[in-house]
Design an enzyme around this catalytic site. Structure first.
Site, PDB file in Angstrom:
ATOM      1  CB  SER A  97      -0.955  -0.051   1.199  1.00 35.47           C
ATOM      2  OG  SER A  97      -1.998   0.867   1.062  1.00 35.47           O
ATOM      3  CG  ASP A 227      -7.057  -3.269  -2.851  1.00 40.94           C
ATOM      4  OD1 ASP A 227      -7.699  -2.460  -2.149  1.00 40.94           O
ATOM      5  OD2 ASP A 227      -5.821  -3.387  -2.810  1.00 40.94           O
ATOM      6  CG  HIS A 256      -5.576  -2.712   0.665  1.00 44.47           C
ATOM      7  ND1 HIS A 256      -4.893  -2.335  -0.470  1.00 44.47           N
ATOM      8  CD2 HIS A 256      -5.044  -1.967   1.687  1.00 44.47           C
ATOM      9  CE1 HIS A 256      -3.999  -1.412  -0.165  1.00 44.47           C
ATOM     10  NE2 HIS A 256      -4.065  -1.168   1.130  1.00 44.47           N
TER      11      HIS A 256
END
Length: 276
Positions: A97, A227, A256
């Site tokens: 991320s 996600d 995610h």
């Protein structure tokens, strides 16, 4: 605790496990978490003979709760400082991320011989915010909502995210892990509210196009097709077009936080990439 002090006098916490002459893997966590998010992967790759390193980004975890420097350029400079201090060479960098953005910004500017490969998992590259160049991104209202929720009640916000979209626990039939939810909250609340607030701008508005284009080392993009935080079409499927030596692997139905919900699957794919 193991720490280094940066040029602007910020203390950064890090973990460094395994043989010092083994190939290093450095893990970079997402917002608003800490190095602890990689415990499974660090233990797994330690058992495979690697040296494993992870740090708490400034303002996060056990590092200083900074009110300045919460931007991608400074994050990348902090990584460079840690790499130099530990004299890490031929490193495989793995970022999730926000950590994926940190990785590609660092790798694009890294000293020769420091970087072997990179992996971006659910990464925010090339940019999360919708722009003229990347119209498929998310509107500013999403990130304004993040800031408003954090400022109003950070503790509740940091329960809502892992309970819902981060791990896909809001999907019908999901195997909900109360431990993952509580650990996410624990890590988030360790960090500083000001740094977390500022980091929303860093992870949403930083454009990594030039960084992706500048990197020649092998890069693996891994992304869950479900996600809900960093949608795959606006991120990994755009980022792969900008890499000269990239590969994309997507995972149907995964979220995610796929490396936490499906560590056996992700670790096996990481190991195959590392050893290729």
């Amino acid at each position: 605790m193991s720490t280094i002090t940066t040029a602007d006098d910020v203390s950064l916490y890090y973990k460094d496990w395994g043989p010092k002459d083994a190939q290093p893997i450095m893990f970079h966590h997402g917002w608003p978490l800490s190095a602890d998010d990689w415990d499974n992967q660090m233990l797994f790759f330690l058992s495979k003979g690697y040296r494993v390193v992870a740090h708490d980004r400034r303002g996060h975890g056990r590092s200083d709760q900074t009110d300045t420097g919460n931007d991608m350029d400074t994050y990348a400079a902090d990584v460079a400082a840690l790499v130099r201090t530990l004299d890490l060479k031929n490193v495989i960098h793995v970022g999730h991320s926000t950590g994926g953005g940190e990785v590609i910004r660092y790798v694009a500017r890294s000293e020769p011989g420091r970087v072997a490969k990179a992996v971006l998992i659910g990464a925010v590259t090339p940019i999360m915010l919708a722009t003229d160049r990347y119209p498929g991104g998310l509107p500013m209202s999403v990130f304004d909502g993040f800031r408003e929720a954090l400022a109003r009640n950070r503790a509740q916000f940091f329960l809502d995210i892992p309970t819902g979209p981060f791990y896909g626990f809001n999907r019908g039939g999901a195997a909900v892990s109360e431990g993952l939810i509580r650990n996410w909250w624990r890590q988030g609340m360790m960090g500083g509210a000001k740094a977390h607030y500022d980091c929303i701008t860093a992870f949403s508005e930083t454009d990594f196009t030039d960084d992706l284009q500048a990197v020649s080392q092998p890069v693996l993009l891994m992304h869950g097709e479900d996600d809900q935080v960093v949608p795959v079409d606006a991120s990994a499927r755009e980022a792969i077009k900008l890499l000269s030596n990239g590969a994309l692997k997507t995972y149907p139905g995964l979220s995610h936080g796929l490396f936490a919900t499906h560590p056996d699957l992700i670790n096996a794919d990481l190991l195959a990439f590392f050893e290729a």
